[in-house]
Design a protein around this motif. Structure first.
Motif, PDB file in Angstrom:
ATOM      1  N   TYR A 136       7.755  -1.617  -9.547  1.00  0.00           N
ATOM      2  CA  TYR A 136       6.507  -2.353  -9.691  1.00  0.00           C
ATOM      3  C   TYR A 136       6.693  -3.549 -10.622  1.00  0.00           C
ATOM      4  O   TYR A 136       7.490  -3.502 -11.550  1.00  0.00           O
ATOM      5  N   ASP A 137       5.931  -4.596 -10.384  1.00  0.00           N
ATOM      6  CA  ASP A 137       5.911  -5.760 -11.251  1.00  0.00           C
ATOM      7  C   ASP A 137       5.215  -5.379 -12.550  1.00  0.00           C
ATOM      8  O   ASP A 137       4.122  -4.797 -12.516  1.00  0.00           O
ATOM      9  N   THR A 138       5.809  -5.691 -13.685  1.00  0.00           N
ATOM     10  CA  THR A 138       5.237  -5.282 -14.972  1.00  0.00           C
ATOM     11  C   THR A 138       3.959  -6.046 -15.319  1.00  0.00           C
ATOM     12  O   THR A 138       3.093  -5.517 -16.003  1.00  0.00           O
TER      13      THR A 138
ATOM     14  N   GLY B  78      12.225   0.132  -3.248  1.00  0.00           N
ATOM     15  CA  GLY B  78      12.303   1.354  -4.034  1.00  0.00           C
ATOM     16  C   GLY B  78      13.566   2.123  -3.718  1.00  0.00           C
ATOM     17  O   GLY B  78      14.434   1.644  -2.971  1.00  0.00           O
ATOM     18  N   PHE B  79      13.658   3.327  -4.257  1.00  0.00           N
ATOM     19  CA  PHE B  79      14.835   4.166  -4.090  1.00  0.00           C
ATOM     20  C   PHE B  79      14.406   5.569  -3.690  1.00  0.00           C
ATOM     21  O   PHE B  79      13.403   6.078  -4.186  1.00  0.00           O
ATOM     22  N   VAL B  80      15.173   6.170  -2.804  1.00  0.00           N
ATOM     23  CA  VAL B  80      14.937   7.542  -2.360  1.00  0.00           C
ATOM     24  C   VAL B  80      16.221   8.323  -2.595  1.00  0.00           C
ATOM     25  O   VAL B  80      17.283   7.939  -2.092  1.00  0.00           O
ATOM     26  N   HIS B  81      16.135   9.401  -3.380  1.00  0.00           N
ATOM     27  CA  HIS B  81      17.291  10.239  -3.688  1.00  0.00           C
ATOM     28  C   HIS B  81      17.214  11.510  -2.850  1.00  0.00           C
ATOM     29  O   HIS B  81      16.179  12.176  -2.816  1.00  0.00           O
ATOM     30  N   PHE B  82      18.315  11.840  -2.194  1.00  0.00           N
ATOM     31  CA  PHE B  82      18.417  13.083  -1.433  1.00  0.00           C
ATOM     32  C   PHE B  82      19.318  14.057  -2.176  1.00  0.00           C
ATOM     33  O   PHE B  82      20.109  13.662  -3.035  1.00  0.00           O
TER      34      PHE B  82
ATOM     35  N   SER C 286       3.658   8.666  -0.048  1.00  0.00           N
ATOM     36  CA  SER C 286       3.833   8.274   1.357  1.00  0.00           C
ATOM     37  C   SER C 286       5.294   7.972   1.676  1.00  0.00           C
ATOM     38  O   SER C 286       5.775   8.254   2.781  1.00  0.00           O
ATOM     39  N   LEU C 287       6.032   7.433   0.704  1.00  0.00           N
ATOM     40  CA  LEU C 287       7.452   7.165   0.925  1.00  0.00           C
ATOM     41  C   LEU C 287       8.233   8.475   1.020  1.00  0.00           C
ATOM     42  O   LEU C 287       9.087   8.643   1.894  1.00  0.00           O
ATOM     43  N   LYS C 288       7.910   9.422   0.156  1.00  0.00           N
ATOM     44  CA  LYS C 288       8.572  10.729   0.206  1.00  0.00           C
ATOM     45  C   LYS C 288       8.260  11.436   1.517  1.00  0.00           C
ATOM     46  O   LYS C 288       9.158  12.007   2.146  1.00  0.00           O
ATOM     47  N   ASP C 289       7.009  11.388   1.956  1.00  0.00           N
ATOM     48  CA  ASP C 289       6.623  12.014   3.225  1.00  0.00           C
ATOM     49  C   ASP C 289       7.391  11.408   4.399  1.00  0.00           C
ATOM     50  O   ASP C 289       7.810  12.118   5.312  1.00  0.00           O
ATOM     51  N   ALA C 290       7.579  10.092   4.371  1.00  0.00           N
ATOM     52  CA  ALA C 290       8.281   9.416   5.464  1.00  0.00           C
ATOM     53  C   ALA C 290       9.749   9.833   5.548  1.00  0.00           C
ATOM     54  O   ALA C 290      10.303   9.933   6.630  1.00  0.00           O
TER      55      ALA C 290
ATOM     56  N   SER D 266       0.803  -1.221   0.000  1.00  0.00           N
ATOM     57  CA  SER D 266       0.000   0.000   0.000  1.00  0.00           C
ATOM     58  C   SER D 266       0.843   1.281   0.000  1.00  0.00           C
ATOM     59  O   SER D 266       0.300   2.369  -0.104  1.00  0.00           O
ATOM     60  N   VAL D 267       2.176   1.163   0.093  1.00  0.00           N
ATOM     61  CA  VAL D 267       3.045   2.346   0.059  1.00  0.00           C
ATOM     62  C   VAL D 267       3.119   2.862  -1.370  1.00  0.00           C
ATOM     63  O   VAL D 267       3.332   2.101  -2.311  1.00  0.00           O
ATOM     64  N   ASP D 268       2.924   4.176  -1.526  1.00  0.00           N
ATOM     65  CA  ASP D 268       3.095   4.798  -2.831  1.00  0.00           C
ATOM     66  C   ASP D 268       4.221   5.825  -2.740  1.00  0.00           C
ATOM     67  O   ASP D 268       4.791   6.033  -1.673  1.00  0.00           O
ATOM     68  N   GLU D 269       4.545   6.467  -3.860  1.00  0.00           N
ATOM     69  CA  GLU D 269       5.654   7.419  -3.886  1.00  0.00           C
ATOM     70  C   GLU D 269       5.447   8.578  -2.911  1.00  0.00           C
ATOM     71  O   GLU D 269       6.373   9.015  -2.246  1.00  0.00           O
TER      72      GLU D 269
END
Length: 140
Positions: free
Chosen positions: A80-82, A91-95, A62-66, A57-60
């Motif tokens: 995501y699975d194609t 996923g990946f988070v860039h700072f 909510s991940l960015k907010d976290a 249920s995590v989306d971009e």
């Protein structure tokens, strides 16, 4: 000092390893029976984090907010699975800088997000370089 790169290095290292394995096993192994894999050590400094253990249920957003409490998040990408379109759980988070990424890694590794503990580490870049050699030994 001699530096060997690319195919020449593969062949040279392959011959060396094949010779050593052949000596140990008292058997003839050619370099063509060896598989080569590229790998490298983790970066000494990076601003890109690998985040595993994501709930479906995590989306971009909510991940960015976290992660945004640790600094300026420049990009978030969930894999995501194609076929199914469902999250693959990482996923990946860039700072914008390395210090923020280090703080986020230390602060979020092991913390729960939407009921699942996250595993956070520095992302490894796709690199083609010095091979890691895994010999394919004959079945005896």
């Amino acid at each position: 000092m001699v530096f060997i790169f690319g195919e020449e290095m593969k062949n040279s290292v392959g011959r060396f390893i094949a010779g050593r394995v052949s000596t140990i096993l008292d058997n003839s192994i050619s370099p063509s029976t060896l598989r080569f894999y590229s790998s490298h050590s983790p970066p000494s400094s990076s601003s890109k984090l690998f985040v595993a253990g994501l709930s479906w249920s995590v989306d971009e957003k909510s991940l960015k907010d976290a992660f945004s409490s640790f600094g300026n998040v420049s990009e978030v990408r969930i894999m995501y699975d194609t076929e199914t379109g469902r999250s693959r759980g990482f996923g990946f988070v860039h700072f914008s800088n390395e210090n923020e990424a280090m703080s986020a890694k230390d602060g979020m590794d092991g913390k729960a997000l939407l009921g699942r503990p996250l595993r956070v580490s520095f992302a490894l870049e796709k690199v083609r370089g010095v091979p890691v050699i895994v010999p394919r030994l004959p079945h005896t």
